[in-house]
Design a protein around this motif. Structure first.
Motif, PDB file in Angstrom:
ATOM      1  N   UNK A   4       0.269  -1.294  14.325  1.00 10.44           N
ATOM      2  CA  UNK A   4      -0.474  -0.465  12.613  1.00 10.44           C
ATOM      3  C   UNK A   4      -1.391  -1.771  12.009  1.00 10.44           C
ATOM      4  N   UNK A   5       0.360  -2.655  11.379  1.00 11.28           N
ATOM      5  CA  UNK A   5       0.627  -2.855  10.537  1.00 11.28           C
ATOM      6  C   UNK A   5      -0.065  -4.743  10.743  1.00 11.28           C
ATOM      7  N   UNK A   6       0.131  -4.934  12.424  1.00 10.60           N
ATOM      8  CA  UNK A   6       0.063  -6.110  12.922  1.00 10.60           C
ATOM      9  C   UNK A   6      -1.569  -6.387  12.871  1.00 10.60           C
ATOM     10  N   UNK A  42      -4.905  -6.198   0.852  1.00 11.18           N
ATOM     11  CA  UNK A  42      -4.161  -5.096   1.911  1.00 11.18           C
ATOM     12  C   UNK A  42      -3.010  -6.325   3.328  1.00 11.18           C
ATOM     13  N   UNK A  43      -3.537  -7.038   3.359  1.00  9.73           N
ATOM     14  CA  UNK A  43      -2.909  -8.363   3.949  1.00  9.73           C
ATOM     15  C   UNK A  43      -1.482  -7.713   3.032  1.00  9.73           C
ATOM     16  N   UNK A 103       6.802  -5.237   6.373  1.00 17.14           N
ATOM     17  CA  UNK A 103       8.518  -6.265   6.697  1.00 17.14           C
ATOM     18  C   UNK A 103       9.932  -5.109   6.624  1.00 17.14           C
ATOM     19  N   UNK A 104       8.637  -3.907   5.702  1.00 12.85           N
ATOM     20  CA  UNK A 104       9.419  -2.786   5.935  1.00 12.85           C
ATOM     21  C   UNK A 104      10.064  -2.248   6.830  1.00 12.85           C
ATOM     22  N   UNK A 147      14.371   2.530   4.306  1.00 10.82           N
ATOM     23  CA  UNK A 147      14.767   3.286   5.386  1.00 10.82           C
ATOM     24  C   UNK A 147      14.039   4.493   4.798  1.00 10.82           C
ATOM     25  N   UNK A 148      14.577   5.170   2.834  1.00 10.80           N
ATOM     26  CA  UNK A 148      13.662   6.748   2.957  1.00 10.80           C
ATOM     27  C   UNK A 148      11.982   5.979   2.743  1.00 10.80           C
ATOM     28  N   UNK A 149      11.641   4.422   2.281  1.00  9.51           N
ATOM     29  CA  UNK A 149      10.377   4.597   2.133  1.00  9.51           C
ATOM     30  C   UNK A 149       9.187   5.084   3.244  1.00  9.51           C
ATOM     31  N   UNK A 150       9.866   3.796   4.449  1.00 11.32           N
ATOM     32  CA  UNK A 150       9.634   4.353   5.850  1.00 11.32           C
ATOM     33  C   UNK A 150       9.574   6.062   6.067  1.00 11.32           C
ATOM     34  N   UNK A 151      10.781   6.699   6.425  1.00  5.00           N
ATOM     35  CA  UNK A 151      10.317   7.446   6.390  1.00  5.00           C
ATOM     36  C   UNK A 151       9.187   8.695   5.847  1.00  5.00           C
TER      37      UNK A 151
END
Length: 558
Positions: free
Chosen positions: A358-360, A387-388, A396-397, A454-458
């Motif tokens: 998705x981000x790629x 956006x990029x 990265x995250x 990790x929390x932000x990714x969750x």
């Protein structure tokens, strides 16, 4: 032993006595013959002198009878022409019964003395020189009766002595054999005790002889064997304890495919696996007997087999060949968890790459738009560049979160928890989400103990799920307290909710559920749950069909 040793002593004594008697008898016979010969010669000479004196007196016959009777000799007197002129035979010996008579007479008439022995008898021929009427004397002395009686007595005493010697030797041999047998019985009892595994019979040498050396050697062997068996028993107990604690089942079988040993795990699977019981044909689809039979072939390699059950369970069977020994070993293992973990790891790599898509893809699309002309429009250019930047940060995250989670799950390193401000974190997640339906609710707790990325990714994962599965209504992000002890981050939507059958498996890895929005690989919630657990927290999901879903990340407060 005491009987044949006593008999041996007796035989040796009898043989010794017999040989001694034989040699002694031979010596005595020789001495008797020699003595009889010397006596006969002396008596014959005395007789010749008496006869020579008696001839002039005309008393030849009377003197011959008197001398013959006195000496016990048979005397024969001959004239010069060989005519018998006088004979005296007190023993009844006649001239024609005298051995060697002609030779003796010829020697005496020729003036020569002759002495010959015939056993114990002696023949003496003497020339008579004083008269022509009596020219030769032949004396014959038979075996002396006194010597015969003496020899009989000697032989009788010798036989009696041999008998007594045999008896004494037999008795002595019996005593000595009993003493030797007694010492050997002690060694035998100790050896039998060692044979039956008892090593407490102490042997002490009585004498420093060969049997004493044997006793000391057997006692030293007893001590060493006792120490060796004690060590072997300890090692066997340790090995048995180790095998009983194994999660794998272990079976030892002999060439007849009879069970000689089974550890606790194997006995729990098959209670019939007692020592001596036949090996079952199969277990959980594994060919036990067929594979075990191959292990006793010469040069047999390690054999393996696997089976897959209908419930997804996987079992492994490894056979270790006998290799010249009496036992082969079978190892049965339930490798279901390992197989699932390997499969999950392979799918994790594939699905993690999909999550990174998705981000790629967003970055690639923005770059393509800029190349097609959006860079010439300042507003569009800034929007795509922004956006990029956001997607690059998200990428990265995501990668950093996956790496941190993987290290925490494999226990390579612990997850470093720090106080994380929840308000700014929720605002960043809401700002990066393209949907305008995401808003921030109340913030009752300022911070929580967590790993920031990790929390932000969750939270980002949960927000993306809510946007995808709730096409209408607001997505509200809140930070509340749970009883005052924990910080709770909530993501609430007003979507259709999650059915009960799906909710039971929603945290399973690679389970994507059903419905028209099914386009993922079921990795997001599984990663979110594992991430929360790694931070000493938990992920809860509350959903009512038709009334929306609330996801809660419960963490410790700083």
């Amino acid at each position: 032993m005491r009987w044949w040793l006593a008999g041996g002593f007796a035989v040796i004594a009898v043989l010794t006595a017999v040989l001694t008697a034989a040699l002694s008898s031979r010596r005595v016979d020789h001495d008797v013959r020699q003595n009889a010969r010397e006596i006969a010669i002396g008596q014959s000479v005395s007789s010749s002198l008496a006869i020579e004196r008696a001839v002039p007196q005309g008393r030849l016959r009377a003197e011959a009878d008197a001398v013959g009777a006195r000496f016990g000799l048979a005397l024969f007197v001959f004239s010069r022409d060989g005519r018998l002129v006088a004979a005296a035979s007190p023993n009844g010996v006649r001239w024609d019964g005298v051995p060697g008579r002609r030779r003796a007479l010829a020697s005496a008439l020729g003036g020569r003395r002759l002495v010959e022995g015939f056993g114990t008898a002696t023949l003496v021929a003497l020339p008579l020189r004083r008269t022509d009427a009596a020219a030769a004397l032949v004396a014959y002395a038979p075996r002396p009766t006194a010597y015969g009686a003496s020899l009989s007595i000697f032989r009788s005493e010798t036989a009696r002595a041999a008998a007594w010697g045999a008896l004494v030797a037999a008795a002595l041999g019996f005593v000595l054999a009993w003493l030797v047998a007694r010492r050997l019985r002690r060694i035998t009892r100790a050896a039998r005790a060692i044979e039956h595994g008892a090593f407490d019979t102490v042997l002490t040498p009585s004498f420093n002889d060969e049997i004493g050396d044997l006793t000391a050697t057997v006692d030293a062997m007893r001590r060493r064997l006792g120490a060796a068996f004690t060590q072997l028993e300890a090692e066997r107990d340790r090995l048995e304890l180790l095998l009983d604690r194994l999660h794998e089942g272990v079976i030892a079988v002999d060439a007849d495919l009879s069970v000689q040993y089974a550890n606790a795990n194997m006995r729990s699977r098959l209670p019939v696996l007692e020592p001596g019981a036949p090996l079952p044909a199969d277990l959980e689809g594994l060919p036990l007997r067929a594979l075990a039979q191959e292990l006793f072939a010469r040069g047999a390699p390690v054999a393996e087999a696997r089976s897959h059950g209908a419930d997804g369970a996987t079992y492994s069977l490894v056979g270790i060949p006998a290799a010249g020994t009496e036992l082969a070993v079978l190892v049965v293992a339930d490798i279901t968890a390992d197989e699932r973990r390997r499969r999950a790891e392979r799918e994790f790599v594939a699905n993690a790459s999909h999550e990174l898509r998705t981000p790629v893809s967003a970055i690639a699309s923005a770059v393509e738009a800029l190349e097609l002309g959006a860079r010439d429009d300042p507003l569009e250019r800034d929007r795509f560049i922004s956006l990029i930047g956001r997607q690059a940060q998200r990428l990265t995250r995501l990668t950093r979160s996956l790496l941190i989670l993987a290290r925490a799950q494999t226990r390579e390193e612990g997850m470093q928890l720090v106080p994380v401000e929840l308000g700014p974190l929720l605002e960043r997640v809401a700002g990066e989400e393209p949907s305008d339906r995401v808003r921030i609710g109340r913030i009752d707790v300022p911070a929580a103990l967590a790993q920031p990325d990790v929390l932000e990714q969750i939270v980002a994962n949960l927000v993306a799920n809510a946007v995808k599965h709730a096409p209408e209504g607001e997505i509200v992000l809140r930070a509340t307290r749970n009883g005052g002890a924990s910080a709770v981050v909530e993501i609430c939507d007003r979507g259709p909710g999650i059915p009960a059958d799906v909710r039971a498996r929603v945290f399973d890895r690679f389970y994507a559920g059903g419905g028209p929005t099914r386009d993922g690989f079921g990795l997001g919630l599984a990663i979110a749950r594992d991430s929360a657990t790694a931070m000493r927290g938990r992920l809860e999901l509350e959903s009512t069909p038709g009334s929306g879903t609330t996801a809660r990340v419960v963490l410790e407060q700083p």
